[in-house]
Design a protein around this motif. Structure first.
Motif, PDB file in Angstrom:
ATOM      1  N   UNK A   1       0.823  -1.205   0.000  1.00 23.25           N
ATOM      2  CA  UNK A   1       0.000   0.000   0.000  1.00 23.25           C
ATOM      3  C   UNK A   1       0.861   1.261   0.000  1.00 23.25           C
ATOM      4  N   UNK A   2       1.986   1.197   0.725  1.00 21.94           N
ATOM      5  CA  UNK A   2       2.872   2.361   0.822  1.00 21.94           C
ATOM      6  C   UNK A   2       3.846   2.449  -0.342  1.00 21.94           C
ATOM      7  N   UNK A  46       2.061  17.908   6.579  1.00 22.24           N
ATOM      8  CA  UNK A  46       1.731  17.500   5.211  1.00 22.24           C
ATOM      9  C   UNK A  46       0.271  17.845   4.919  1.00 22.24           C
ATOM     10  N   UNK A  47      -0.010  18.170   3.695  1.00 29.14           N
ATOM     11  CA  UNK A  47      -1.379  18.499   3.304  1.00 29.14           C
ATOM     12  C   UNK A  47      -2.123  17.214   2.943  1.00 29.14           C
ATOM     13  N   UNK A  62      -9.202   6.750   2.821  1.00 32.25           N
ATOM     14  CA  UNK A  62     -10.235   5.744   2.576  1.00 32.25           C
ATOM     15  C   UNK A  62     -10.039   4.589   3.545  1.00 32.25           C
ATOM     16  N   UNK A  63     -11.137   3.893   3.818  1.00 32.41           N
ATOM     17  CA  UNK A  63     -11.112   2.820   4.807  1.00 32.41           C
ATOM     18  C   UNK A  63     -11.742   1.559   4.246  1.00 32.41           C
ATOM     19  N   UNK A 110      -1.205  14.043  -2.328  1.00 31.47           N
ATOM     20  CA  UNK A 110      -0.903  14.157  -3.764  1.00 31.47           C
ATOM     21  C   UNK A 110      -1.194  12.856  -4.507  1.00 31.47           C
ATOM     22  N   UNK A 111      -2.270  12.187  -4.107  1.00 35.02           N
ATOM     23  CA  UNK A 111      -2.691  10.978  -4.799  1.00 35.02           C
ATOM     24  C   UNK A 111      -1.941   9.720  -4.424  1.00 35.02           C
TER      25      UNK A 111
END
Length: 257
Positions: free
Chosen positions: A118-119, A186-187, A192-193, A226-227
């Protein structure tokens, strides 16, 4: 291919026993009362212990019973509602005002393979792991590990040394809060879960006062910048005591276990 007429399929014995046991819980037992042992219950209802265990497991899954170390099986109180979303809104980082979680400690670890995917990090690369817990009514109802890669918070070294200067180190709780503060710089673009039913692993079972393998609700949250996935939370909730709800605007999907 033929079809199966569901009305002709006999009800499993354990499911019928579950109904009988549920009625007994309502009429004969009080909340917190300890049930007789399996041998006595199996003899009372004239069933095999394997059938009894299936019925008890189903009642535990439905929140009617609790299995506790050193105590036995007790009648559970009604489930409590737990809001999975932040009280500050769906676009806030963990640790923001209104967050119901308690920060416990920090470690630099290799992320589990599912989290690493995921990361989008290498499975051997160290990431920050912030452990937190959540209490409701004086009882711990959930445990969480928040995984944050070094690229998300570059100002916080993954090496334990050097955070205080002169070779000093921060206490794990203070270091965890440092990671959370860095995240807040961070912005956050969204989150999502996913929610699925699972079984408590040994570590989570110990922290939640459950038996290993007990039913739990697993909530995975991706925090996006940023997506891309900037952090991942794996939270384990007690399925016997929690009824999860989600704040307005929280993205959520359900997954079959």
């Amino acid at each position: 291919m033929g079809t199966t007429q569901l009305e002709t399929v006999p009800e499993p014995k354990y499911w019928h026993l579950k109904t009988v046991l549920s009625e007994a819980l309502d009429s004969e037992f009080a909340v917190g009362e300890i049930l007789p042992n399996e041998r006595e219950l199996a003899a009372r209802f004239g069933v095999a212990r394997a059938t009894l265990r299936q019925a008890l497991e189903q009642l535990e899954l439905e929140g009617r019973l609790q299995r506790r170390r050193g105590v036995g099986t007790t009648v559970a109180p009604p489930r409590v509602g737990v809001d999975v979303g932040s009280e500050s809104g769906p676009h806030t980082w963990p640790g923001a005002p209104g967050d119901a979680w308690h920060t416990e400690d920090h470690a630099c670890v290799a992320a589990p393979s599912t989290v690493a995917q995921l990361l989008d990090v290498d499975t051997e690369a160290p990431v920050h792991a912030v452990r937190r817990s959540r209490m409701t009514g004086g009882q711990q109802v959930a445990s969480e590990t928040l995984y944050v890669p070094a690229a998300t918070v570059p100002a916080v070294p993954t090496d334990e040394q050097g955070t205080e200067g002169a070779g000093g180190t921060l206490h794990p709780t203070a270091r965890a809060r440092t990671v959370l503060r860095a995240l807040h710089q961070c912005e956050l673009g969204g989150q999502d879960r996913t929610v699925e039913l699972g079984s408590a692993r040994a570590d989570d079972a110990r922290r939640l006062d459950r038996l290993p393998g007990a039913p739990v609700l697993l909530v995975t949250t991706r925090y996006l910048v940023d997506g891309r996935t900037a952090a991942v939370s794996l939270a384990t909730y007690r399925a016997d005591t929690c009824r999860l709800s989600f704040s307005d605007g929280d993205a959520m999907s359900l997954m079959a276990s």
